[in-house]
Design a protein around this motif. Structure first.
Motif, PDB file in Angstrom:
ATOM      1  N   LYS A 168     -14.795  29.355  25.701  1.00 46.02           N
ATOM      2  CA  LYS A 168     -14.484  29.739  24.321  1.00 46.02           C
ATOM      3  C   LYS A 168     -15.623  29.248  23.443  1.00 46.02           C
ATOM      4  CE  LYS A 168      -9.551  29.451  25.002  1.00 46.02           C
ATOM      5  NZ  LYS A 168      -8.355  28.675  24.799  1.00 46.02           N
TER       6      LYS A 168
ATOM      7  N   ALA B  49     -17.969  29.549  19.462  1.00 46.06           N
ATOM      8  CA  ALA B  49     -18.133  30.021  18.084  1.00 46.06           C
ATOM      9  C   ALA B  49     -19.544  29.671  17.649  1.00 46.06           C
ATOM     10  CB  ALA B  49     -17.115  29.335  17.177  1.00 46.06           C
TER      11      ALA B  49
ATOM     12  N   GLU C 163     -15.346  33.945  25.307  1.00 46.14           N
ATOM     13  CA  GLU C 163     -14.329  34.381  24.329  1.00 46.14           C
ATOM     14  C   GLU C 163     -14.699  33.853  22.938  1.00 46.14           C
ATOM     15  OE1 GLU C 163      -9.738  33.460  23.069  1.00 46.14           O
ATOM     16  OE2 GLU C 163     -10.349  32.953  25.127  1.00 46.14           O
ATOM     17  N   ARG C 164     -15.066  34.766  22.054  1.00 47.01           N
ATOM     18  CA  ARG C 164     -15.477  34.372  20.699  1.00 47.01           C
ATOM     19  C   ARG C 164     -14.238  33.963  19.899  1.00 47.01           C
ATOM     20  NH1 ARG C 164     -17.622  38.990  19.083  1.00 47.01           N
ATOM     21  NH2 ARG C 164     -19.832  38.560  19.442  1.00 47.01           N
ATOM     22  N   LEU C 165     -14.221  32.729  19.433  1.00 45.81           N
ATOM     23  CA  LEU C 165     -13.033  32.242  18.710  1.00 45.81           C
ATOM     24  C   LEU C 165     -12.982  32.779  17.283  1.00 45.81           C
ATOM     25  CD1 LEU C 165     -12.886  28.497  19.831  1.00 45.81           C
ATOM     26  CD2 LEU C 165     -11.338  30.338  20.480  1.00 45.81           C
ATOM     27  N   VAL C 166     -14.113  32.769  16.615  1.00 46.65           N
ATOM     28  CA  VAL C 166     -14.184  33.330  15.254  1.00 46.65           C
ATOM     29  C   VAL C 166     -15.507  34.075  15.115  1.00 46.65           C
ATOM     30  CG1 VAL C 166     -12.749  31.674  13.970  1.00 46.65           C
ATOM     31  CG2 VAL C 166     -15.127  31.114  14.401  1.00 46.65           C
TER      32      VAL C 166
ATOM     33  N   HIS D 284     -11.697  28.167   9.467  1.00 46.24           N
ATOM     34  CA  HIS D 284     -11.159  29.142  10.443  1.00 46.24           C
ATOM     35  C   HIS D 284     -11.339  28.632  11.866  1.00 46.24           C
ATOM     36  CE1 HIS D 284     -10.473  32.085   7.435  1.00 46.24           C
ATOM     37  NE2 HIS D 284     -11.747  32.263   7.126  1.00 46.24           N
ATOM     38  N   PHE D 285     -12.496  28.074  12.095  1.00 46.85           N
ATOM     39  CA  PHE D 285     -12.832  27.573  13.433  1.00 46.85           C
ATOM     40  C   PHE D 285     -11.871  26.450  13.845  1.00 46.85           C
ATOM     41  CE2 PHE D 285     -15.678  24.461  15.737  1.00 46.85           C
ATOM     42  CZ  PHE D 285     -15.613  25.104  16.958  1.00 46.85           C
TER      43      PHE D 285
ATOM     44  N   ASP E 196      -8.885  25.903  12.692  1.00 49.25           N
ATOM     45  CA  ASP E 196      -7.543  26.468  12.901  1.00 49.25           C
ATOM     46  C   ASP E 196      -7.399  26.952  14.337  1.00 49.25           C
ATOM     47  OD1 ASP E 196      -6.695  26.007  10.378  1.00 49.25           O
ATOM     48  OD2 ASP E 196      -7.100  28.033   9.629  1.00 49.25           O
ATOM     49  N   LYS E 197      -8.465  27.582  14.835  1.00 51.02           N
ATOM     50  CA  LYS E 197      -8.422  28.109  16.203  1.00 51.02           C
ATOM     51  C   LYS E 197      -8.374  26.983  17.235  1.00 51.02           C
ATOM     52  CE  LYS E 197      -8.784  32.541  15.593  1.00 51.02           C
ATOM     53  NZ  LYS E 197      -7.997  33.595  16.205  1.00 51.02           N
ATOM     54  N   LEU E 198      -9.036  25.888  16.934  1.00 52.37           N
ATOM     55  CA  LEU E 198      -9.078  24.779  17.897  1.00 52.37           C
ATOM     56  C   LEU E 198      -7.739  24.077  18.011  1.00 52.37           C
ATOM     57  CD1 LEU E 198     -12.500  22.979  17.397  1.00 52.37           C
ATOM     58  CD2 LEU E 198     -11.866  24.661  19.112  1.00 52.37           C
TER      59      LEU E 198
END
Ligand code: FMN
Length: 288
Positions: free
Chosen positions: A25, A27, A57-60, A82-83, A85-87
């Motif tokens: 994963k 970014a 897999e691009r997270l953001v 945003h990044f 939040d994904k983590l």
């Protein structure tokens, strides 16, 4: 082209076998400058694309930081939000943890054994003499409420050494002002076992201009020095020459080491040889 510190990573991505980044994963936030018209954001976009092409897999979406824009940091913060939040898993808390600072306003004066000193504020500082020579100033201080005095009392000031003198010491010992020194061993009035910049140590803790003593001169060794410096040093070992050439002229250890540039002195020995920085006393306080 990637910068030198990114070249290895960039090359690694470029030469990675197919599907290398499956289960990775990632970014990318990249900075760029629009003056590089044809390659604006070239490296970060290449990295973003190579990771995707290799199965990552691009997270953001790739973040863009235009270094000419005032909003650069805001743009990064928005992307980072945003990044994070994904983590998930509490990373945001760690990133946003508070930085705590402890301030010790007493360390220097305590080490120098001047515990009774307190901070005052210079309210005004006016030159009252005419011309550039022998400048006299009228200084007004606001002193803490608990400090009392009477007309005729002394005013003690714990100074820092003038920058020009500090610079001379730094140059003689081939130090940069921001080199960190950690002193250990014997030195009651010195800050031991804490890293301190060479500038702060020379400016705040030792007296660089105090006249050198005969014993200190005698402790210097001419080993490895030029013949001229060795001869000169030996001449100062004679008490008569010392008295007329060194003592009478108020030559300091630093002055002497500058006069004899090839004489070697250990930095620790130099610092230890210097007296602790002295308080300056101003007499005849007037009340108003
Ligand atoms: C020698 C040099 C070449 C650069 N080339 C590009 C470029 O091709 N494209 C781009 O968008 N920005 C380019 N930049 C601007 C950098 O991306 C920008 O200054 C960025 O903030 C550099 O990060 P740094 O300050 O951490 O080194 C270049 C900057 C330098 C100094």
């Amino acid at each position: 082209m990637p910068t030198d510190d990114a070249a290895f990573f960039h090359q690694g991505l470029k030469s990675a076998p197919k599907d290398s980044f499956k289960n990775v994963k990632y970014a990318v936030f990249g900075c760029g400058h629009p003056d590089w018209v044809k390659t604006f954001y070239a490296v970060p976009s290449a990295i973003d694309e190579m990771l995707e092409a290799g199965g990552g897999e691009r997270l953001v979406a790739r973040g863009k930081g235009d270094v000419t824009k005032a909003e650069l940091f805001d743009d990064f913060d928005e992307w980072a939000s945003h990044f994070l939040d994904k983590l998930g898993d509490g990373r945001r808390e760690r990133v946003e943890a508070k930085l705590s600072v402890s301030v010790d306003t007493n360390k220097r004066k305590n080490l120098l054994q001047h515990e009774f000193l307190s901070s005052a504020t210079v309210v005004s500082n006016t030159i009252i003499s005419k011309g550039d020579r022998d400048v006299k100033r009228h200084l007004v201080f606001r002193i803490p409420k608990e400090v009392t005095y009477r007309t005729g009392d002394y005013f003690a000031i714990l100074p820092t050494s003038p920058l020009v003198t500090v610079r001379r010491a730094l140059i003689r010992f081939k130090l940069h002002a921001d080199d960190l020194l950690t002193l250990s061993g014997d030195g009651a009035t010195l800050p031991l076992d804490i890293p301190l910049s060479a500038h702060d140590l020379f400016a705040g803790f030792v007296e660089l201009s105090h006249p050198v003593s005969f014993k200190q001169v005698q402790s210097l060794s001419g080993e490895g020095a030029s013949q001229a410096d060795q001869d000169q040093l030996r001449a100062f070992f004679d008490k008569g020459t010392f008295d007329s050439e060194i003592a009478a002229k108020h030559i300091s250890l630093l002055d002497l080491l500058e006069m004899l540039p090839t004489i070697r002195m250990d930095l620790g020995d130099f610092i230890k040889a210097l007296p602790p920085i002295r308080m300056r006393q101003v007499s005849d306080l007037s009340t108003f």
